[in-house]
Design an enzyme around this catalytic site. Structure first.
Site, mmCIF file in Angstrom:
data_model
loop_
_atom_site.group_PDB
_atom_site.id
_atom_site.type_symbol
_atom_site.label_atom_id
_atom_site.label_comp_id
_atom_site.label_asym_id
_atom_site.label_seq_id
_atom_site.Cartn_x
_atom_site.Cartn_y
_atom_site.Cartn_z
ATOM 1 N N GLU A 439 0.820 -1.218 0.000
ATOM 2 C CA GLU A 439 0.000 0.000 0.000
ATOM 3 C C GLU A 439 0.850 1.262 0.000
ATOM 4 O O GLU A 439 0.778 2.079 0.913
ATOM 5 C CB GLU A 439 -0.954 0.011 1.200
ATOM 6 C CG GLU A 439 -1.988 -1.079 1.122
ATOM 7 C CD GLU A 439 -3.169 -0.872 2.060
ATOM 8 O OE1 GLU A 439 -3.225 0.163 2.759
ATOM 9 O OE2 GLU A 439 -4.053 -1.751 2.072
ATOM 10 N N GLU A 514 -4.495 -8.879 1.194
ATOM 11 C CA GLU A 514 -5.236 -8.595 2.440
ATOM 12 C C GLU A 514 -6.719 -8.713 2.122
ATOM 13 O O GLU A 514 -7.178 -8.189 1.112
ATOM 14 C CB GLU A 514 -4.932 -7.182 2.969
ATOM 15 C CG GLU A 514 -3.565 -7.081 3.593
ATOM 16 C CD GLU A 514 -3.215 -5.691 4.113
ATOM 17 O OE1 GLU A 514 -4.128 -4.955 4.549
ATOM 18 O OE2 GLU A 514 -2.028 -5.360 4.070
HETATM 19 C C1 GAL Z 1 -4.390 -1.959 5.388
HETATM 20 C C2 GAL Z 1 -2.911 -2.029 5.718
HETATM 21 C C3 GAL Z 1 -2.696 -2.848 6.969
HETATM 22 C C4 GAL Z 1 -3.622 -2.400 8.061
HETATM 23 C C5 GAL Z 1 -5.046 -2.527 7.596
HETATM 24 C C6 GAL Z 1 -6.045 -2.104 8.673
HETATM 25 O O1 GAL Z 1 -4.641 -0.900 4.553
HETATM 26 O O2 GAL Z 1 -2.167 -2.589 4.666
HETATM 27 O O3 GAL Z 1 -1.379 -2.719 7.384
HETATM 28 O O4 GAL Z 1 -3.329 -1.086 8.365
HETATM 29 O O5 GAL Z 1 -5.223 -1.708 6.477
HETATM 30 O O6 GAL Z 1 -7.328 -2.113 8.183
#
Ligand code: GAL
Length: 965
Positions: A439, A514
């Site tokens: 990100e 993710e």
């Molecule tokens: C994502 C990020 C993670 C964490 C997550 C929380 O955008 O890559 O590290 O922060 O959000 O929702």
């Protein structure tokens, strides 16, 4: 060899082989350096509070060996705290609303300079026989910005809190029996990530000794070409000549199977290297009957690289590797050994309850096994290089890994960081992909990102062409990084149209780096805004983001996607979204910070494994809600599930694939039972019962036997049960722990995201300076006149040492003796058990010391200062200012440039920690018990008012682990 010695050797070989370790290789030693460090807090910008480091006329950057203050070899660290590594001082701090949200509100960082710099010191002796060997000091990882000195010599600065690094210290060591001193200054003022990162030397430290001609650090790379069960290894090995003279040697590469049998051997032609030269030697080695590394059978091989000189093996370096093929297909996902594997992964940060990021290896293993138990087959090291031991464990347990770089950058520095990661980790069969970043909002969707990404990817392939490169992307798909990357990583389908990307780039594989953003608190089923508890039903958190179930349904339905990594496997400290202070941990985990499962674990187990699974939620303790509807869910991979309340059927429903079942059940205490059917046959049941109030404590160890080597850990579950022995899912009450025997408590937790209780109970050490030193010349017979009395008025005396005639021509001051008056400030209240110790550093050849007018030591010679200091009798002390007086004959200079000591030492105030304690949260708490030494029985006792106490015995057995320095 006498028979007894032979038997002892055979026993050692047998025990080390049983643990999967080899006997110490010839010529090379790798010794753990984790034990008996000294620690104290320094300061990021006030040199006075930073032990005067960097204040010398010539700084340690000006001239080698000029490490000053606490960096000096001779610095007196007796007053510092003694501890073993790994250590995380952040987890020992209180919480503060002023601290960092993303790091879980621990009082470290910019606003807390007194707890943001830590100093570590350790001394060790090197035998004379080591002279001529190359000796390296290796750090698995230090958070962060560490500076290292050995014997006062500056070795270097390592900004990264995640990289492993090492210094060759052979030239700097004493080989004559004098102690060698390692000093590490760690500055955790700045954050590298947006999650809890800890502070300190939180991974292992090693001392590696080799012959002058040896395999370079991380100097081997094994790749495998497989055809059926025939393998051809391509082996690269970099050999370094650590001597100044040219050296001739040859190398033999042996391959050993998992049992240690040599299955292939390849001698290489002799090589001559100039002094300080190094060379990479490459060979190909055929291996018949290759056993593949797979998730079910993670078979490992070892490459044994032997360097020989004059017919003698001078170095033996072991490289663990596995043989497997990996492939991403743009339409069909991921293949391991030619077989399709759906990636069912989790993201994880490094911290655990109790210990923060200082996670012992045994606990790392426990965490990985917890993940595996619900079908997690892959681990993304979000968002940084992991501990090397984590990858060893993933190799051993059969877990796939995305190994992630920290910040994206294509400068020489940035590529250097990627290089270090890849060179360290490229022999691990578990690692299937390098992630160049996560990100990167400023660049991920634009041309700059495409350029940086393409440069990093191309560079990574020069170091390892066998693995696909990925990047985790949260926006700007179709542009930027996603146009150049091998395997596109989708962070959240709510913000990434995977179908559109696949249509636009049909040759590009992809996976969910993710996914799933459910907020859940373990054991909570009604959202409580005031208490900051999220209900553990898997709910979409916002219109844009998905639940676990929603996320998985997307990935499961699309064969072109290789699978997904849930955000996250475990709760972690920091990012307490959606609540904020005083919540201090995240709510995303499938398990809480202790590794206690939330209900989502059974959703995943149902669809990520083939094990018959059935799980009912919530618990069935709802007094006061009789007759009101309660949402009841079942997770299962059975075909149908029928629900019964107190034996009355509430209906049988077919289980939707990748889904769950729900009922609304008017509450009545008793028994709620689910029955699972497969092909019409009753196969499984799960029952939740209304319990009575908590009546007893139960202690359940993860392992009943430990290795007595100051490392091994038993993860002990503390469970509150009712009279009938049923776990009480709503019991919240403090439990107190005590331990006797050869073990120690290293942390407690309960998974409550709003708990501000301590994770560790350690004695508080305060270092109090001796100040306001004034002096007056006196007669040599050291009299004790009125000037030693506390109330004596010394206002007209000169500031100590300044007026003495220590100039470059005169070796002795003019006066024969001096009275030096000073004072130190004690806290207003000295709690019970508080111990005050003077660690005296001589300011005279012979001295008499008075505290508050009373003599403490008489005619003490300079060499007689006791190693453990003078413990000051409580009756001698008073709250606030205390007087201290030294009547001393001055120290003499041996040479005109000598600087006699002018700091009479430090007062240490040690306040003992209260008894270890933790509330249970929804019936559970966790205690981490570590074996120390020697072997014996560790007894853990847990008590709570009104509850039946519990005692647990853990056996600690003699360990064959290598001896520590
Ligand atoms: C994502 C990020 C993670 C964490 C997550 C929380 O955008 O890559 O590290 O922060 O959000 O929702």
């Amino acid at each position: 060899m006498p028979l007894r010695q032979l038997l002892a050797l055979l026993l050692l070989l047998a025990t080390t082989a049983a643990r999967g370790q080899a006997a110490p290789p010839a010529g090379r030693e790798r010794l753990p350096l984790d034990f008996d460090w000294r620690f104290a807090y320094g300061h990021p910008f006030d040199p006075k509070q930073d032990f005067g480091n960097g204040t010398g006329y010539f700084s340690y950057l000006a001239k080698t060996g000029y490490g000053d203050g606490a960096a000096a070899a001779g610095f007196d660290d007796r007053a510092w705290r003694q501890l073993d590594l790994p250590h995380d001082w952040a987890v020992e701090q209180p919480f503060s609303e002023k601290a960092s949200f993303s790091h879980g509100f621990r009082a470290v960082g910019r606003a807390f300079p007194n707890a943001s710099v830590g100093w570590y010191r350790k001394s060790f002796v090197v035998p004379a026989a080591d002279l001529g060997r190359r000796i390296s000091l290796e750090f698995d990882g230090v958070f962060r910005n560490s500076i290292v000195w050995v014997n006062g010599h500056y070795l270097g600065t390592e900004p990264s809190g995640y990289q492993s690094f090492q210094y060759d210290i052979s030239d700097y060591l004493h080989y004559d029996g004098q102690p060698n001193v390692i000093v590490v200054r760690v500055d955790a003022t700045l954050e590298e990530g947006w999650f809890y990162e800890g502070a300190g030397i939180y991974r292992h430290v090693w001392l590696t000794k080799t012959a002058p001609v040896h395999v370079a650090p991380n100097g081997t790379f094994v790749t495998t070409q497989l055809a059926g069960n025939a393998a051809t290894l391509t082996v690269q090995a970099t050999i370094a000549n650590g001597s100044a003279q040219a050296q001739t040697f040859d190398v033999v590469q042996d391959v050993q199977d998992a049992l240690g049998h040599t299955v292939a051997s390849q001698p290489l032609a002799p090589v001559r290297l100039p002094g300080a030269g190094q060379q990479e030697l490459t060979c190909r080695i055929p291996v018949a009957n290759a056993q593949r590394w797979s998730l079910e059978h993670p078979t490992l091989y070892t490459l044994v690289t032997r360097v020989r000189q004059g017919g003698r093996v001078v170095d033996e370096y072991r490289t663990r590797f596995g043989m497997r093929t990996i492939r991403f297909d743009p339409n069909a996902g991921f293949f391991l050994n030619g077989e399709h594997v759906e990636i069912t992964g989790t993201n994880n940060h490094q911290d655990h309850a109790g210990v923060g990021v200082a996670v012992p290896d045994a606990l790392l293993e426990w965490r990985l096994r917890q993940l595996k138990s619900f079908g997690c087959n892959a681990y993304r090291t979000s968002h940084n290089p992991p501990a090397p031991e984590l990858l060893d464990l993933c190799d051993r347990l059969g877990i796939l890994v995305i190994d992630e770089n920290r910040e994206m950058s294509s400068t020489a520095h940035g590529l250097g960081e990627l290089r270090r990661l890849i060179l360290r980790d490229r022999n691990h069969p578990s690692v299937i992909s390098w992630s160049i970043g996560n990100e990167e909002w400023a660049i991920e969707g634009n041309e700059l990102g495409a350029r940086i990404g393409a440069t990093m990817q191309a560079y990574a392939k020069t170091l390892d062409s066998t693995r696909a490169i990925t990047a985790a992307i949260s926006g700007g798909l179709g542009q930027g990084i996603s146009t150049v990357i091998d395997v596109v990583g989708y962070n959240y389908i709510g913000q990434s149209n995977t179908d559109a990307q696949h249509a636009k780039f049909p040759q590009q594989p992809g996976w969910g780096t993710e996914e799933g953003s459910t907020h859940a608190t373990r054991g909570i089923y009604v959202r409580d805004e005031k208490q900051h508890y999220a209900a553990a039903y898997d709910q979409k958190p916002s219109p844009k983001f998905y639940s676990i179930e929603g996320g998985w349904q997307h990935y499961a339905a699309r064969p072109y996607l290789a699978g997904m990594f849930i955000w996250t496997g475990f709760d972690y400290r920091g990012e307490p979204t959606p609540f904020g202070w005083p919540s201090v941990t995240s709510y995303f985990g499938m398990m809480d910070v202790c590794g206690f499962p939330k209900d989502n674990v059974w959703y995943l187990k149902s669809w990520w494994t083939t094990q018959p699974t059935l799980h009912l939620l919530p618990h069935w303790n709802w007094p006061g809600r009789e007759g009101q509807p309660i949402d009841v869910w079942a997770y299962s991979n059975c075909d149908e599930v029928e629900l019964f309340l107190n034996k009355r059927s509430l209906g049988r429903q077919p289980m939707p694939r990748n889904g769950h079942l729900a009922w609304q059940v008017p509450y009545a205490p008793g028994t709620l039972e689910a029955v699972g059917y497969r092909q019409g046959r009753r196969t499984l049941t799960d029952v939740v019962r209304t319990t009575g109030p908590a009546a007893a404590i139960r202690l359940l160890p993860s392992q009943p036997t430990l290795q007595a080597a100051r490392q091994d850990v038993s993860v002990v579950t503390v469970q509150l049960t009712d009279q009938a022995g049923r776990p009480v899912p709503t019991a919240n009450q403090p439990v107190t722990f005590s331990l006797i025997g050869p073990g120690r408590l290293i942390g407690v937790g309960n998974g409550d995201p709003t708990s501000l209780e301590p994770d560790r109970y350690v004695d508080t050490l305060r270092l109090v300076p001796i100040e306001k030193l004034r002096e007056q010349a006196t007669t040599p017979d050291l009299p004790a006149g009125p000037e030693v009395a506390p109330a004596y008025d010394d206002a007209r005396w000169a500031p100590a040492f300044i007026s003495r005639q220590y100039d470059s021509t005169q070796l002795a001051p003019t006066a024969k003796a001096y009275v030096t008056r000073g004072s130190f400030e004690l806290p207003r209240t000295l709690g019970p058990g508080t111990q005050v110790t003077l660690f005296y550093q001589p300011i005279g050849r012979e001295q008499t010391i008075y505290v508050n007018g009373r003599p403490l030591a008489q005619h003490l010679l300079a060499a007689q200062s006791p190693p453990h200091g003078f413990v000051l009798d409580a009756a001698l002390l008073r709250p606030g200012r205390n007087s201290i007086v030294f009547v001393a004959t001055p120290l003499l200079k041996n040479k005109p440039w000598d600087v006699p000591n002018t700091l009479p030492g430090t007062i240490q105030v040690r306040t003992p920690a209260p008894a270890w304690q933790r509330r249970t949260f929804n019936g559970l708490a966790q205690v981490l018990v570590q074996a120390t030494q020697p072997a014996g029985t560790i007894t853990l006792t847990a008590t709570a008012p009104g509850l039946k106490a519990s005692t647990l015995q853990i056996k600690s057995v003699a360990s064959p682990l290598p001896a520590a320095q």
